[in-house]
Design an enzyme around this catalytic site. Sequence first.
Site, short mmCIF file in Angstrom:
data_model
loop_
_atom_site.label_atom_id
_atom_site.label_comp_id
_atom_site.label_asym_id
_atom_site.label_seq_id
_atom_site.Cartn_x
_atom_site.Cartn_y
_atom_site.Cartn_z
N SER A 115 0.80 -1.21 0.00
CA SER A 115 0.00 0.00 0.00
C SER A 115 0.84 1.28 0.00
O SER A 115 1.58 1.53 -0.93
CB SER A 115 -0.96 -0.05 1.18
N HIS A 116 0.77 2.02 1.08
CA HIS A 116 1.42 3.33 1.15
C HIS A 116 2.81 3.24 1.77
O HIS A 116 3.44 4.27 1.99
CB HIS A 116 0.54 4.26 1.98
N ASP A 279 -2.07 6.79 -3.17
CA ASP A 279 -0.95 6.06 -2.57
C ASP A 279 -0.40 4.99 -3.51
O ASP A 279 -0.83 4.88 -4.67
CB ASP A 279 -1.37 5.45 -1.22
N ASP A 281 -0.75 1.79 -4.03
CA ASP A 281 -1.62 0.85 -4.75
C ASP A 281 -2.94 1.48 -5.19
O ASP A 281 -3.84 0.78 -5.65
CB ASP A 281 -1.89 -0.40 -3.90
N ASP A 283 -5.49 3.02 -3.62
CA ASP A 283 -6.78 3.02 -2.92
C ASP A 283 -6.97 4.25 -2.02
O ASP A 283 -8.09 4.57 -1.65
CB ASP A 283 -7.02 1.70 -2.16
N ARG A 284 -5.88 4.93 -1.68
CA ARG A 284 -6.03 6.13 -0.83
C ARG A 284 -6.03 7.40 -1.68
O ARG A 284 -5.50 7.41 -2.78
CB ARG A 284 -4.85 6.25 0.13
N LYS A 378 -11.37 0.61 -0.99
CA LYS A 378 -11.41 2.06 -1.13
C LYS A 378 -10.79 2.39 -2.48
O LYS A 378 -10.04 1.60 -3.03
CB LYS A 378 -10.68 2.75 0.01
C1 G1P Z 1 -4.02 1.94 8.31
C2 G1P Z 1 -5.21 2.85 8.47
C3 G1P Z 1 -6.50 2.09 8.20
C4 G1P Z 1 -6.43 1.44 6.82
C5 G1P Z 1 -5.17 0.62 6.68
C6 G1P Z 1 -4.99 0.10 5.28
O1 G1P Z 1 -4.10 0.89 9.23
O2 G1P Z 1 -5.24 3.45 9.75
O3 G1P Z 1 -7.58 2.97 8.29
O4 G1P Z 1 -7.54 0.61 6.61
O5 G1P Z 1 -4.03 1.42 7.01
O6 G1P Z 1 -4.90 1.12 4.33
P1 G1P Z 1 -3.30 0.89 10.62
O7 G1P Z 1 -1.84 1.09 10.29
O8 G1P Z 1 -3.81 2.07 11.40
O9 G1P Z 1 -3.63 -0.41 11.26
ZN ZN Z 2 -3.21 1.58 -0.25
#
Ligand code: G1P
Ligand code: ZN
Length: 545
Positions: A115-116, A279, A281, A283-284, A378
């Site tokens: 992801s990010h 981000d 991938d 989704d953000r 998302k």
């Molecule tokens: C974080 C975000 C959460 C999101 C997840 C995946 O998780 O807070 O809302 O669903 O990334 O993108 P966390 O690191 O807080 O567990």
């Molecule tokens: Zn992501």
Amino acid sequence: MDKVTHINIKKPFKDQKPGTSGLRKSTLQFQEPHYLEIFVESVLRQINNLEGSTLIVGGDGRYGNKKAIKKIIQICAAHNVGKIIITKDGFLSTPAASNLIRKRNALLGIILSASHNPGGVNGDFGIKVNISNGGPAPEKLTNQIYRCSQSLLEYKFYDFPVPDFASQGSFKIKEMFVEIIDGVEEYVSLMEKIFDLDQIGDYLQNDFSIIFDAMNAVTGPYARELFVNKIGLSENCLMNSTPLPNFGNLHPDPNLTYANKLADLLLNKRSFDFGAACDGDGDRNMILGRSCFVNPSDSLAVITANTNLIPGYKNAMTGVARSMPTSMAVDCVAKELNIPCYETPTGWKFFGNLLDSDKITICGEESFGTGSNHVREKDGLWAVLFWLQILAAKKCSVMDLMNQHWSKFGRNYYSRHDYEAIPSGIANQIYENLESLLPNLKNEKFSNSLVLDADNFSYEDPIDKTISTNQGLRIILENNSRIILRLSGTGTKGSTLRLYFEKSSLSNGKLDLNPQMALQDLITSLDDLLNISTLTKMNRPTVIT
Ligand code: G1P
Ligand code: ZN
């Protein structure tokens, strides 16, 4: 000769517990021999009716993506999967993967992404499993996968050199078909069904300037197809739009800290009317206006309040959901629209059942995530288009839209403070400290109010009745303010402590305060209670949103 090969390992991997969204570890960890293979084997062993089924496999293009896809193809062939659909060069955003799973009736999706989190040799890698509704595997399944991986000592793969997948086409390996498609096309056609791109185009071509930051990650090609090829803007509306294996050393998390170049263009230089980023991938999303940052919780509220302006959602709203730490701004909109508003634990997987049973149409999280029933993830670019369509329909600026929204619904001041990668011992100490204090906080004075409730959030899924406990420590005050503390489930180094602060103000109150100032008394009171700055030896959080 090509053949199914069985590999035995000496010791099981004990650390393959999927977190908030899948198994996420350092790239180095994933490069350890058999690490990825054992996890994939554990996944496949938990899936019923795998033989002859269709799978979607792709990722955000980070370092290790193609190699992992090839390994997965070999393992799936050995397990007699019927067909694997992959995309050119293996690039597939998470929302596009969700769409493909649904459109192609796939049994499963395997998404390679952290992801990010940063990518590259020194960054992170991840695997996420999505089920046939297109959404992340529910906890029940991820727990089964974890349990299996803990004692698994063997896996099988079909020993065959997997051809490259740089262009569309197909090949066969053992009895399994591999179809290589263009990952962008089907996603863009879904967006064309939901939005009126002509209306957006008319507005953007006439004095409304935008800039989109793909952060050198997967959304670049999708954004080019949408904004340049379909909407007709010049290539200059894109920045960092070529996906790179290490994301050009960017940390592809669209927030004010990591997307600071974009933030500077909008907030300081005031060079564009609208800016957005996605981000790693895809989704953000982060939304910015000229001199205006849109808090993701407010973004969810604005989107919910304006669904009637979007062709795909006219008169179609059944309900809305937000994760518990997300601000209650959307609750005010739901009340006005007279639709239910659900509060779920953090993580997109908790929206799945609500979406599938049509209890909600829109959902979102404070962590720059918004989405709807169009997929089961998302969706960053969807949110960007949603915003652009609202602005095009209302012909106003981002700041005007926010001010109109707050004066109608009131403003929920909100901020999240992240203390990233701190020693786990310290993070646990802070967490356990608050947990032990919770029972005594009720009815006590906290900041300028009394504590109405203090608990550890737990949730019962309204559809399958699964109960999820320990989903975040909450202090809820009589004046509607909230403080929440959670430990991240997605970090890979040490622990990340997340603090969330919220204060509601009525529409007739002052609405233009800086959130950090509006929330200062809550922030100070929590630090007095838990000594966070002393214990972490940090005088400010790593990221403030
Ligand atoms: C974080 C975000 C959460 C999101 C997840 C995946 O998780 O807070 O809302 O669903 O990334 O993108 P966390 O690191 O807080 O567990
Ligand atoms: Zn992501």
